[in-house]
Design a protein around this motif. Structure first.
Motif, PDB file in Angstrom:
ATOM      1  N   GLU A  41       0.816  -1.217   0.000  1.00 35.80           N
ATOM      2  CA  GLU A  41       0.000   0.000   0.000  1.00 35.80           C
ATOM      3  C   GLU A  41       0.853   1.271   0.000  1.00 35.80           C
ATOM      4  O   GLU A  41       0.411   2.314  -0.479  1.00 35.80           O
ATOM      5  CB  GLU A  41      -0.947  -0.001   1.214  1.00 35.80           C
ATOM      6  N   ASP A  42       2.075   1.185   0.533  1.00 41.26           N
ATOM      7  CA  ASP A  42       2.953   2.365   0.517  1.00 41.26           C
ATOM      8  C   ASP A  42       3.236   2.816  -0.916  1.00 41.26           C
ATOM      9  O   ASP A  42       3.252   4.019  -1.212  1.00 41.26           O
ATOM     10  CB  ASP A  42       4.279   2.053   1.229  1.00 41.26           C
ATOM     11  N   LEU A  86       0.144   4.405  -2.347  1.00 39.07           N
ATOM     12  CA  LEU A  86      -0.075   5.715  -1.744  1.00 39.07           C
ATOM     13  C   LEU A  86       0.838   6.763  -2.380  1.00 39.07           C
ATOM     14  O   LEU A  86       0.417   7.896  -2.644  1.00 39.07           O
ATOM     15  CB  LEU A  86       0.164   5.643  -0.240  1.00 39.07           C
ATOM     16  N   ASP A 128     -10.187  10.183  -2.602  1.00 33.63           N
ATOM     17  CA  ASP A 128     -10.863   9.085  -1.897  1.00 33.63           C
ATOM     18  C   ASP A 128      -9.944   7.880  -1.759  1.00 33.63           C
ATOM     19  O   ASP A 128      -9.885   7.241  -0.702  1.00 33.63           O
ATOM     20  CB  ASP A 128     -12.134   8.673  -2.654  1.00 33.63           C
ATOM     21  N   ARG A 129      -9.210   7.574  -2.822  1.00 36.60           N
ATOM     22  CA  ARG A 129      -8.305   6.426  -2.789  1.00 36.60           C
ATOM     23  C   ARG A 129      -7.074   6.701  -1.931  1.00 36.60           C
ATOM     24  O   ARG A 129      -6.522   5.785  -1.327  1.00 36.60           O
ATOM     25  CB  ARG A 129      -7.918   6.040  -4.220  1.00 36.60           C
ATOM     26  N   ARG A 186      -7.141   8.456   0.816  1.00 39.89           N
ATOM     27  CA  ARG A 186      -7.601   8.221   2.190  1.00 39.89           C
ATOM     28  C   ARG A 186      -7.716   6.739   2.507  1.00 39.89           C
ATOM     29  O   ARG A 186      -7.304   6.273   3.575  1.00 39.89           O
ATOM     30  CB  ARG A 186      -8.959   8.922   2.410  1.00 39.89           C
ATOM     31  N   SER A 187      -8.233   5.969   1.553  1.00 38.05           N
ATOM     32  CA  SER A 187      -8.364   4.519   1.768  1.00 38.05           C
ATOM     33  C   SER A 187      -7.003   3.840   1.880  1.00 38.05           C
ATOM     34  O   SER A 187      -6.783   2.996   2.737  1.00 38.05           O
ATOM     35  CB  SER A 187      -9.167   3.899   0.619  1.00 38.05           C
ATOM     36  N   ALA A 227      -4.182   5.260   2.795  1.00 45.77           N
ATOM     37  CA  ALA A 227      -3.526   5.708   4.024  1.00 45.77           C
ATOM     38  C   ALA A 227      -4.023   4.916   5.226  1.00 45.77           C
ATOM     39  O   ALA A 227      -3.233   4.566   6.120  1.00 45.77           O
ATOM     40  CB  ALA A 227      -3.760   7.197   4.235  1.00 45.77           C
ATOM     41  N   LEU A 228      -5.306   4.589   5.242  1.00 45.64           N
ATOM     42  CA  LEU A 228      -5.861   3.801   6.340  1.00 45.64           C
ATOM     43  C   LEU A 228      -5.330   2.371   6.332  1.00 45.64           C
ATOM     44  O   LEU A 228      -5.231   1.720   7.374  1.00 45.64           O
ATOM     45  CB  LEU A 228      -7.383   3.774   6.259  1.00 45.64           C
ATOM     46  N   ALA A 229      -4.969   1.883   5.134  1.00 42.96           N
ATOM     47  CA  ALA A 229      -4.503   0.495   5.012  1.00 42.96           C
ATOM     48  C   ALA A 229      -3.019   0.348   5.347  1.00 42.96           C
ATOM     49  O   ALA A 229      -2.530  -0.758   5.543  1.00 42.96           O
ATOM     50  CB  ALA A 229      -4.759  -0.017   3.595  1.00 42.96           C
TER      51      ALA A 229
END
Length: 240
Positions: free
Chosen positions: A159-160, A163, A231-232, A234-235, A237-239
């Motif tokens: 995810e990094d 992001l 939106d993506r 934020r998603s 970053a949460l992951a």
């Protein structure tokens, strides 16, 4: 005791488990998601890998680095990967394996015409498919001997990496004031979307790219794509 020069004096042969052993790969790719995915696939095969994120960076690598495989994305921040393909295809000695890469499959014929040995579309297939795209272009003596298991293993960047790509896209769309930058941003978004199987993102970016290339006013569509990317972000970053 293993000597640091063993790899040069006694080159290791590829095996069924590590079919790319002995190969050195240069990946010219601006997306961290795509670059990290290819890094993982190369390491699975035993290859050594370096990544350049632009034509300028690739030129620096090629000054001192002699890869046996070069994979070039066609949409780079400082120009078209087609130019580098033409240069490497005409150079002597030629790079043994020269592959083009893009999220836009309509560019395949242009890549082959420029001198690429093959075209890799985004999203990537399995690890075995990626390895085979390289192996079928290598001399027989550099391929693994005997049967080799073909698997459906898929690898993906973390995810990094996603992001980072999304943050870059958000920044590009926020500060883009010229058509060339907007065109690069939308093509980058298409590649990222396809690399992570986000068809909504890829479709929205591809539609916007068509409008930009046609010279139409599309401020509202740019704002919609920017909101989609936020939106993506934020998603993702949460992951993390």
């Amino acid at each position: 005791m293993t000597d640091i020069f063993d790899d040069f004096l006694f080159p290791r042969r590829p095996t069924a488990e590590r079919p790319l052993l002995g190969q050195t790969v240069l990946v010219v790719e601006d997306s961290r998601v795509a670059g990290e995915t290819m890094r993982l696939m190369c390491l699975r095969g035993g290859a050594r890998i370096r990544r350049a994120d632009s034509l300028r960076s690739a030129a620096r690598h090629l000054t001192n680095y002699r890869p046996t495989v070069v994979v070039i994305d066609l949409g780079l921040p400082d120009g078209s990967g087609l130019n580098l393909i033409r240069k490497l295809s005409a150079s002597l000695p030629r790079v043994p394996v020269l592959l083009a890469l893009s999220g836009d499959s309509s560019l395949e014929s242009a890549a082959i015409e420029a001198g690429a040995d093959d075209f890799l579309p985004k999203p990537f297939g399995s690890v075995s498919e990626f390895h085979n795209a390289i192996l079928r272009r290598l001399p027989l003596e550099e391929r693994p001997r005997g049967p080799r298991e073909i698997t459906n293993e898929i690898v993906a960047a973390d995810e990094d990496a996603l992001l980072d790509d999304l943050a870059l896209l958000a920044d590009l769309l926020e500060r883009s004031t010229d058509r060339a930058t907007l065109s690069y941003a939308t093509n980058f978004a298409v590649g990222v979307g396809r690399s992570v199987h986000d068809e909504d993102l890829a479709t929205a970016a591809a539609s916007l790219a068509l409008q930009i290339n046609a010279g139409r006013s599309c401020e509202s569509e740019i704002a919609l794509l920017a909101a989609m990317i936020q939106d993506r972000v934020r998603s993702a970053a949460l992951a993390v």
